[in-house]
Scaffold this active site. Structure first.
Site, PDB file in Angstrom:
ATOM      1  N   SER A  26       0.866  -1.176   0.000  1.00 42.72           N
ATOM      2  CA  SER A  26       0.000   0.000   0.000  1.00 42.72           C
ATOM      3  C   SER A  26       0.904   1.228   0.000  1.00 42.72           C
ATOM      4  CB  SER A  26      -0.865  -0.029   1.262  1.00 42.72           C
ATOM      5  OG  SER A  26      -1.031   1.269   1.775  1.00 42.72           O
ATOM      6  N   HIS A  51      -0.977  -1.353  -4.597  1.00 47.99           N
ATOM      7  CA  HIS A  51      -2.264  -0.916  -4.044  1.00 47.99           C
ATOM      8  C   HIS A  51      -2.137   0.579  -3.723  1.00 47.99           C
ATOM      9  CE1 HIS A  51      -5.959  -1.502  -1.535  1.00 47.99           C
ATOM     10  NE2 HIS A  51      -5.405  -0.587  -0.748  1.00 47.99           N
ATOM     11  N   ASP A  53      -3.855   4.004  -2.230  1.00 52.79           N
ATOM     12  CA  ASP A  53      -4.906   4.448  -1.306  1.00 52.79           C
ATOM     13  C   ASP A  53      -5.258   5.907  -1.554  1.00 52.79           C
ATOM     14  OD1 ASP A  53      -5.484   2.157   0.413  1.00 52.79           O
ATOM     15  OD2 ASP A  53      -3.367   2.298   0.939  1.00 52.79           O
ATOM     16  N   MET A  55      -7.580   8.964  -0.640  1.00 48.74           N
ATOM     17  CA  MET A  55      -8.462   9.443   0.448  1.00 48.74           C
ATOM     18  C   MET A  55      -8.780  10.908   0.229  1.00 48.74           C
ATOM     19  SD  MET A  55      -6.652   7.716   3.749  1.00 48.74           S
ATOM     20  CE  MET A  55      -5.819   6.135   3.642  1.00 48.74           C
ATOM     21  N   HIS A  84      -7.725   1.876  -4.380  1.00 50.76           N
ATOM     22  CA  HIS A  84      -8.711   1.817  -3.294  1.00 50.76           C
ATOM     23  C   HIS A  84      -9.225   3.235  -3.056  1.00 50.76           C
ATOM     24  CE1 HIS A  84      -9.223   0.748   1.298  1.00 50.76           C
ATOM     25  NE2 HIS A  84     -10.380   1.042   0.714  1.00 50.76           N
ATOM     26  N   MET A  86     -11.171   5.728  -1.168  1.00 46.21           N
ATOM     27  CA  MET A  86     -11.834   6.080   0.093  1.00 46.21           C
ATOM     28  C   MET A  86     -12.329   7.513  -0.063  1.00 46.21           C
ATOM     29  SD  MET A  86      -9.048   4.208   2.498  1.00 46.21           S
ATOM     30  CE  MET A  86      -7.886   4.089   1.153  1.00 46.21           C
ATOM     31  N   MET A 155     -11.934  -4.828   4.875  1.00 45.93           N
ATOM     32  CA  MET A 155     -11.051  -3.976   5.682  1.00 45.93           C
ATOM     33  C   MET A 155     -10.901  -4.601   7.073  1.00 45.93           C
ATOM     34  SD  MET A 155     -10.043  -1.516   3.753  1.00 45.93           S
ATOM     35  CE  MET A 155      -9.170  -0.586   5.025  1.00 45.93           C
ATOM     36  N   GLY A 160      -8.630   4.718   6.481  1.00 38.33           N
ATOM     37  CA  GLY A 160      -8.183   6.082   6.771  1.00 38.33           C
ATOM     38  C   GLY A 160      -6.707   6.227   7.074  1.00 38.33           C
ATOM     39  N   PHE A 161      -6.150   5.275   7.792  1.00 40.11           N
ATOM     40  CA  PHE A 161      -4.758   5.424   8.214  1.00 40.11           C
ATOM     41  C   PHE A 161      -4.028   4.091   8.171  1.00 40.11           C
ATOM     42  CE2 PHE A 161      -7.201   8.769  10.201  1.00 40.11           C
ATOM     43  CZ  PHE A 161      -6.427   9.897   9.941  1.00 40.11           C
ATOM     44  N   ASP A 189      -7.138  -5.792   3.930  1.00 36.55           N
ATOM     45  CA  ASP A 189      -6.354  -4.549   4.006  1.00 36.55           C
ATOM     46  C   ASP A 189      -6.428  -3.985   5.425  1.00 36.55           C
ATOM     47  OD1 ASP A 189      -5.206  -2.044   3.618  1.00 36.55           O
ATOM     48  OD2 ASP A 189      -6.614  -1.412   2.058  1.00 36.55           O
ATOM     49  N   GLY A 190      -5.254  -3.803   6.035  1.00 37.83           N
ATOM     50  CA  GLY A 190      -5.185  -3.157   7.346  1.00 37.83           C
ATOM     51  C   GLY A 190      -4.588  -4.060   8.407  1.00 37.83           C
ATOM     52  N   GLY A 191      -3.425  -3.696   8.906  1.00 38.44           N
ATOM     53  CA  GLY A 191      -2.804  -4.471   9.976  1.00 38.44           C
ATOM     54  C   GLY A 191      -2.347  -5.851   9.533  1.00 38.44           C
ATOM     55  N   GLY A 211       1.032  -2.253   4.339  1.00 42.28           N
ATOM     56  CA  GLY A 211       1.709  -0.962   4.402  1.00 42.28           C
ATOM     57  C   GLY A 211       2.909  -1.024   5.315  1.00 42.28           C
ATOM     58  N   SER A 212       2.666  -0.831   6.634  1.00 35.10           N
ATOM     59  CA  SER A 212       3.786  -0.724   7.586  1.00 35.10           C
ATOM     60  C   SER A 212       4.731  -1.916   7.614  1.00 35.10           C
ATOM     61  CB  SER A 212       3.295  -0.481   9.010  1.00 35.10           C
ATOM     62  OG  SER A 212       1.934  -0.341   9.090  1.00 35.10           O
TER      63      SER A 212
HETATM   64  C1  DX5 Z   1      -6.017   2.083   5.270  1.00 32.04           C
HETATM   65  C2  DX5 Z   1      -5.432   1.723   3.922  1.00 32.04           C
HETATM   66  C3  DX5 Z   1      -4.437   0.626   3.964  1.00 32.04           C
HETATM   67  C4  DX5 Z   1      -3.263   0.876   4.859  1.00 32.04           C
HETATM   68  C5  DX5 Z   1      -2.517  -0.377   5.152  1.00 32.04           C
HETATM   69  O1  DX5 Z   1      -7.106   2.904   5.089  1.00 32.04           O
HETATM   70  O2  DX5 Z   1      -6.450   1.317   3.045  1.00 32.04           O
HETATM   71  O3  DX5 Z   1      -4.052   0.224   2.654  1.00 32.04           O
HETATM   72  O4  DX5 Z   1      -2.394   1.825   4.330  1.00 32.04           O
HETATM   73  O5  DX5 Z   1      -1.479  -0.079   6.021  1.00 32.04           O
HETATM   74  P1  DX5 Z   1      -1.055  -1.040   7.228  1.00 32.04           P
HETATM   75  O6  DX5 Z   1      -0.553  -2.308   6.592  1.00 32.04           O
HETATM   76  O7  DX5 Z   1       0.022  -0.267   7.910  1.00 32.04           O
HETATM   77  O8  DX5 Z   1      -2.264  -1.269   8.071  1.00 32.04           O
HETATM   78 ZN    ZN Z   2      -6.117   0.322   1.017  1.00 29.68          ZN
END
Ligand code: DX5
Ligand code: ZN
Length: 233
Positions: A26, A51, A53, A55, A84, A86, A155, A160-161, A189-191, A211-212
């Site tokens: 991401s 991917h 993002d 927003m 994606h 948002m 999700m 959002g973050f 997607d997420g964590g 992402g992270s």
């Molecule tokens: C959140 C995004 C994700 C996010 C994933 O709204 O859609 O794609 O950046 O990041 P991590 O892997 O750090 O949760």
């Molecule tokens: Zn995403």
């Protein structure tokens, strides 16, 4: 602006469908001051798709980037680009994101518009069609829209973050969808990290947005290897 290329998008979707699993970085936490190098590093690390993002600071309380970044990344890579959205009013931007070089557009079920209408619009625009749900959105509320989708994005954090903790409610949704709609390409997607990816795979996800757990490491190749090692062989 990049010309829309239906065969490119079809091929991209075929590549996503053919994969037993695929990790999609991401691009939220990457170095936007040096995108060329970031994309090259990801390709060297064996990444198979990206991917992005988007927003709008309205649908979610965070603001990222729009069509020009998608278009710029399109010129840097031939990898499939999974976008994606948002945003509160995706219908307004579908054609522009397609023209910018997106291969798949995913909208959120929680928008005020009728999601099915926007999904149809994406289908007519000739790219892959995706629908996303936040953790609190029940699958019962999206049943009628599912027939329009190639891809369903579950999700595992509130959109959002980046950097939030994985919400296991996503696993129940993935398992249900795997049973009820085996033709859907399931994405999470997420964590998603080395501790959570295998449960997502077991529940039915094939596309893992990360992402992270990639951008937090200095070496993206090691990050990708660790994620693959955490999956069943
Ligand atoms: C959140 C995004 C994700 C996010 C994933 O709204 O859609 O794609 O950046 O990041 P991590 O892997 O750090 O949760
Ligand atoms: Zn995403």
């Amino acid at each position: 602006m990049a010309e829309m290329d239906a065969s490119r998008s079809d091929q991209a979707m075929q590549r996503l469908r053919a994969a037993d699993f695929m990790v999609l970085p991401s691009l939220l936490l990457c170095d936007f001051g040096d995108l060329r190098r970031e994309i090259a590093r990801l390709e060297e690390a064996g990444v198979q798709a990206l991917h992005l993002d988007v927003m709008d600071g309205h649908f979610v309380p965070n603001l990222t980037y729009g069509m020009p970044i998608v278009e710029g990344i399109r010129r840097l890579t031939e990898l499939p680009i999974d976008v994606h959205l948002m945003v509160s009013d995706p219908a307004k931007y579908v054609q522009q994101f397609v023209d910018a070089g997106s291969d798949c557009l995913t909208i959120h079920a929680e928008i005020e518009q009728d999601a099915s209408e926007v999904l149809q619009q994406i289908r007519e625009a000739g790219v892959g069609v995706g629908l996303a749900v936040n953790p609190e959105t029940r699958l019962e509320t999206v049943q009628s829209a599912l027939s329009w989708c190639d891809l369903f994005l579950v999700m595992s954090v509130n959109a959002g973050f980046g950097g939030q903790s994985f919400n296991p409610v996503a696993l129940d949704k993935l398992s249900q969808l795997k049973e009820s709609h085996p033709q859907l390409l399931l994405e999470v997607d997420g964590g998603v990290n080395t501790s959570t990816i295998s449960a997502c795979h077991e529940a039915g996800a094939r596309l893992f947005v990360v992402g992270s757990a990639i951008f937090g490491l200095a070496d993206y190749r090691i990050a990708m290897e660790q994620l693959h090692d955490a999956l069943p062989t």
